[in-house]
Design an enzyme around this catalytic site. Structure first.
Site, short mmCIF file in Angstrom:
data_model
loop_
_atom_site.label_atom_id
_atom_site.label_comp_id
_atom_site.label_asym_id
_atom_site.label_seq_id
_atom_site.Cartn_x
_atom_site.Cartn_y
_atom_site.Cartn_z
N ASP A 156 39.88 18.76 44.48
CA ASP A 156 38.74 19.57 44.91
C ASP A 156 38.29 20.53 43.82
OD1 ASP A 156 39.34 18.35 47.28
OD2 ASP A 156 39.30 20.18 48.49
N ASP A 157 37.05 21.02 43.99
CA ASP A 157 36.50 22.19 43.29
C ASP A 157 35.98 21.94 41.88
OD1 ASP A 157 37.13 23.52 45.57
OD2 ASP A 157 38.74 24.72 44.73
N HIS A 208 31.62 18.32 48.01
CA HIS A 208 32.40 19.50 48.44
C HIS A 208 31.46 20.70 48.64
CE1 HIS A 208 36.15 21.37 49.32
NE2 HIS A 208 36.25 22.10 48.23
N HIS A 212 30.47 26.08 48.21
CA HIS A 212 31.78 26.25 48.82
C HIS A 212 31.83 27.34 49.90
CE1 HIS A 212 36.26 26.60 48.91
NE2 HIS A 212 36.22 25.38 48.41
N TYR A 250 37.75 24.88 52.75
CA TYR A 250 38.72 25.50 53.67
C TYR A 250 39.05 24.59 54.85
CZ TYR A 250 36.59 29.29 51.05
OH TYR A 250 36.08 30.05 50.03
N HIS A 313 43.90 20.43 43.59
CA HIS A 313 42.69 20.96 42.94
C HIS A 313 42.69 20.77 41.44
CE1 HIS A 313 43.01 23.13 46.75
NE2 HIS A 313 41.71 23.25 46.70
#
Length: 434
Positions: A156-157, A208, A212, A250, A313
């Site tokens: 992720d991210d 994603h 965020h 989250y 991540h």
């Protein structure tokens, strides 16, 4: 019709969006049913109209601006998208889904300080009418587990600057490993080189959100803006490919948010069944490097049923190195590592392209996905429900606006356990979690 936004070249500092500080949280999960066999959207599904824009590639008859160029960057929001200014066809698709009864009438959550999203009185997050993933309620059609003996590898991210993402990409290429990247829209704008590296090495590119946020705190329109802009930049930067998967920041989604993702944009929601908490190392009350490695080793040497989807991540040197250091345990313990798109054996990360290198074609086949204008039911948004309880909540929230919609869905529930805080200003470096 693409909106004109402030050019990236005008930004003095490129923001990075991702995980804020948060307290650790445990995730216990049940085995998930096998995924459907077919995934294409029918030609008349709204998704195809949503992403036909002025730019294009040979496969769809359009020419797009060069990825990373000022012209390319100027076409997208520089921060939180303004839902009022998004393309009219996105609004029309949402309105059609609402009018068809495909979007449940669940109000947005509120965001108490350092807590989990809170629903208004009368809305139980574990009820079939709400089914909040934050509280470990599972909607039918959402992905939480891998098949037995399989580990679905995802990060992720990203994309993030060279020192973080490139180290991961080099390792993945050296080990011939294909994974899924859940990318943040603003991070794509600010790290175009890393984005292209991930795509060109044939990894799956998934959604994603744009900045965020906690998705259940948003209005229907803001949910669409967060998802659609991210899909738009991926589409326009990969030769017209439409992403098939998204992961809520989250893990914060519910029956309303997942229905919008599925019915309006054709997205399948992916959560996880083990949280490495790598994102929280160095944060107040967060995990330690030792605890992250201990947990990863425990899962990789433990039971293989259900299979693993670990939350990891490409967020910092530590999160990348934690994966690299423990990677040998995957082969040593006879796990089969695949990308999320390969979990069902079809390898279809995009809604209109087979694999990562197949020709981009109109989608002709639809299975278990509702058409907002046709009245067919989507997985996770049908009238059937099933529940089981026990568990713990997993996130926090942000701002809200009431919504108008209705419907119910199949689910499995687990009771929440701990809380997680959310980060500061949206324009801050986007290194998020979930």
């Amino acid at each position: 019709m693409i909106l004109s936004w402030i050019s990236l070249s005008l930004l003095a500092v490129a923001p990075v969006f991702g995980h804020p500080g948060a307290s650790p949280l445990e995730h216990a999960h049940k085995a998930h049913a096998p995924l459907p066999d077919t995934w294409y959207h029918p030609r008349d599904h709204p998704i195809h109209g949503l992403f036909r824009r002025q730019a294009g590639i040979p496969t769809d008859g359009q020419t797009y601006p060069q990825v990373g160029s000022p012209t390319w960057a100027a076409a997208y929001p520089s921060s939180t998208p303004d839902a009022n200014a998004m393309p009219q066809e996105w609004k029309d698709a949402l309105n059609a889904a609402v009018q068809a009864g495909k979007i449940p009438n669940i109000p947005p959550t509120s965001d108490p300080n350092n807590g989990n999203p809170v629903y208004p009185q009368g809305f139980d997050p574990l009820s079939p009418q709400v089914c909040s993933a934050t509280y470990k309620c599972r909607l039918t059609g959402d992905i939480w587990d891998a098949p037995d003996g399989v580990i679905g590898v995802s990060f992720d991210d990203g994309p993030l600057p060279v020192s973080t993402s490139d180290a991961l990409y080099t390792f993945l290429q050296q080990n011939n490993l294909k994974v899924t990247h859940f990318f943040i829209g603003v991070n794509i704008v600010n790290n175009a080189k890393e984005f292209l590296t991930a795509f060109n090495m044939q990894d799956d590119i998934s959604v994603h959100t744009w900045t965020h946020p906690h998705m259940t705190t948003l209005s229907n329109e803001d949910v669409v803006a967060q998802l659609a802009w991210t899909m738009e930049i991926i589409h326009n930067s990969t030769g017209g490919r439409v992403p098939r998967y998204w992961r809520p920041p989250y893990g914060d989604t519910d029956i309303r948010v997942s229905a919008i993702a599925k019915e309006v944009l054709g997205l399948t929601t992916v959560i996880w069944n083990q949280d490495t908490e790598d994102w929280s190392v160095g944060q107040p009350g967060g995990a330690t490097a030792a605890s992250v490695n201990t947990n990863i080793q425990k899962w990789l040497t433990g039971p293989k049923s259900p299979g693993l989807i670990m939350l990891e991540h490409e967020l910092s040197n530590f999160t990348v190195q934690a994966f690299i250091a423990n990677f040998p345990l995957i082969a040593a313990n006879n796990w089969k590592p695949v990308s999320v798109a390969q979990l069902d054996g079809t390898n279809t990360p995009y809604q209109n392209s087979q694999g990562t290198t197949g020709a981009v074609t109109p989608a002709d086949i639809l299975a278990n996905v509702g058409n907002a204008s046709s009245g067919s039911a989507a997985p996770g948004n049908s009238s059937s429900t099933s529940t089981s309880s026990t568990g713990t909540p997993s996130s926090t929230s942000h701002s809200s606006t009431p919504t108008n919609s209705s419907s119910s869905s199949g689910l499995q529930t687990r009771r929440p356990r701990t809380t997680r805080s959310r980060a500061g200003p949206r324009m801050a470096l986007t290194r998020c979690h979930l």
